[in-house]
Design an enzyme around this catalytic site. Structure first.
Site, short mmCIF file in Angstrom:
data_model
loop_
_atom_site.label_atom_id
_atom_site.label_comp_id
_atom_site.label_asym_id
_atom_site.label_seq_id
_atom_site.Cartn_x
_atom_site.Cartn_y
_atom_site.Cartn_z
N ASP A 1 49.23 -3.13 -26.22
CA ASP A 1 49.18 -4.05 -27.35
C ASP A 1 50.57 -4.08 -27.97
OD1 ASP A 1 49.51 -1.79 -28.75
OD2 ASP A 1 47.66 -1.92 -29.90
N ASP B 1 38.44 -4.24 -25.43
CA ASP B 1 38.88 -2.86 -25.61
C ASP B 1 38.30 -2.37 -26.92
OD1 ASP B 1 41.07 -4.39 -27.28
OD2 ASP B 1 41.14 -2.30 -27.91
N CYS C 1 22.06 6.84 -16.05
CA CYS C 1 23.52 6.90 -15.94
C CYS C 1 23.95 7.84 -14.81
CB CYS C 1 24.11 7.37 -17.27
SG CYS C 1 25.91 7.43 -17.26
N CYS D 1 27.05 9.24 -14.63
CA CYS D 1 28.26 9.99 -14.98
C CYS D 1 28.03 11.50 -14.85
CB CYS D 1 28.76 9.61 -16.38
SG CYS D 1 27.97 10.50 -17.73
N CYS E 1 25.61 13.01 -17.49
CA CYS E 1 24.18 12.73 -17.34
C CYS E 1 23.59 13.31 -16.06
CB CYS E 1 23.94 11.23 -17.40
SG CYS E 1 24.39 10.53 -19.00
N HIS F 1 30.73 9.98 -21.03
CA HIS F 1 29.51 9.18 -20.89
C HIS F 1 29.66 7.82 -21.58
CE1 HIS F 1 25.50 7.63 -21.04
NE2 HIS F 1 25.66 7.50 -22.35
ZN LIG Z 1 26.27 9.24 -18.61
#
Ligand SMILES: [Zn+2]
Length: 395
Positions: free
Chosen positions: A90, A288, A326, A328, A331, A357
């Site tokens: 930015d 973002d 999820c 990730c 998780c 996460h």
């Molecule tokens: Zn997750």
């Protein structure tokens, strides 16, 4: 280079592909925010694991600390932060206008007080462009004047006019840098900007549309930006700065039919799940926001059933994952009970796992939206998503 192709639309929602020097970005896309050249608590390996393709870094912060010359000496921003995929910086406009304390705006630029050492500094459109060139991200943003969400029309008009004048100066300087015309000579306040020839820098500059919540100003600003030259992308700034959500959606509704279909549209600073869905519905491609990492560090997690506060006592003996859908690391590895324990015990791992996460959640949300658009089923998908996410209401 910098080509954007829309492959499918579903209503106003679009899916597309943006080609950048450091890789391809599929849209809709959520970009994690690496304010100080790092997405807080996450390593580049973590970012790759959660599917990040484009990361934002902050020009103001990197300018005041460590300074763009230090970053340049250490191989420019990609090498400095060890991120080999696309980067966007930015311009520093938003930060300068959000700073507490001393700030003086004139038509040349902004004088402000560094939040690090209290020293007076000055940013102009030319300097903001030079700093971003030195950092070397794939996408640089024009230096803009941001006003609060409740600014009246005269204030918003003044900031929009200044932003348009500054845009012309940013584009001129960016063109000179890309042509190698500054050739390593000293430019404003003694900084030396590398010519584009060695090493080659491939960067594009995107304009930022301002105009507050005033639709006529937004439409006029858009027209004048598009009349200026041909761009490779367009950012919508100055939203999600304190105005009510329906007001932000109304501005996007007014802009949607007027936005050129061939340019990627980046809605700056927007990143709560319901806002991403509403904005994609109105034709936005890129986002973002610091919300996933900031909320994650506070123990608040996004889930398909709405936000969850992991500190709550109800999670104490809960063996279930934070979000069963999820993929990730958080998780697939840990229970809610363990995550709650980490927060209650103030262990650093907790901050990392919830940040990880939450970033994955928003990237996956963008992936899900892309898939729904490609099935030409975005409307029903969004309705089903909202029914589930908003059932319990935002936390
Ligand atoms: Zn997750």
């Amino acid at each position: 280079m910098f080509d954007f192709t829309v492959d499918t639309t579903s209503g106003c929602a679009r899916s597309g592909t943006l080609e950048l020097p450091h890789g391809t970005v599929d849209t809709p896309c959520f970009m994690p925010v690496g304010t100080q050249g790092t997405v807080r608590a996450l390593s580049p390996n973590d970012l790759r694991a959660v599917g990040a393709t484009l990361v934002l870094a902050n020009t103001y912060h990197l300018h005041v600390r460590p300074g763009e010359e230090v970053v340049a000496k250490l191989g420019a921003l990609h090498r400095f932060m060890a991120w080999d995929r696309p980067l966007l910086t930015d311009s520093g406009g938003f930060q300068v206008f959000s700073l507490e304390g001393f700030r003086r705006v004139d038509d040349d630029g902004v004088e402000f007080q560094s939040h690090v050492d209290g020293g007076r500094r000055r940013l102009t459109p030319e300097r903001a462009t030079e700093i971003q060139w030195t950092l070397g991200a794939d996408i640089a943003m024009a230096f803009d004047h941001v006003v609060p969400g409740d600014a009246d029309e005269a204030t918003a008009r003044d900031a929009m006019e200044r932003t348009l004048r500054w845009l012309a100066r940013c584009a001129k300087r960016h063109g000179e840098l890309a042509d190698g015309r500054t050739g390593g000579r000293a430019v404003s306040d003694g900084a030396v900007v590398r010519p584009s020839a060695s090493p080659p820098i491939r960067q594009t500059l995107w304009p930022i549309l301002q105009g507050g919540t005033h639709r006529a100003l937004r439409e006029e600003g858009l027209r004048r930006i598009l009349d200026m030259t041909s761009w490779t992308g367009l950012a919508i700034g100055g939203l999600a700065v304190g105005e009510p959500k329906p007001v932000m959606y109304a501005v996007l509704d007014a802009l949607a039919p007027r936005l050129p279909p061939g340019l990627p549209r980046y809605l700056m600073g927007v990143g709560f799940p319901e806002d991403l869905v509403a904005a994609v519905e109105r034709g936005v491609d890129l986002f973002d926001c610091v919300a996933p990492t900031r909320n994650g560090r506070n123990g608040s997690a996004f889930t398909p059933d709405g936000p969850v506060n992991i500190r709550n006592a109800e999670h104490r003996e809960d063996p279930r994952p934070l979000d069963a859908s999820c993929d990730c690391e958080t998780c697939t590895t840990f229970s809610r009970g363990y995550l709650r324990h980490l927060f209650v015990a103030e262990e650093l791992l907790g901050l990392r796992l919830l940040s990880l996460h939450n970033v994955r959640y928003l990237i996956r949300l963008a992936e899900d939206m892309r898939a729904a658009i490609r099935r030409n089923a975005f409307g029903p998908w969004a309705e089903a998503w909202r029914r589930r996410y908003l059932r319990s209401g935002p936390a």
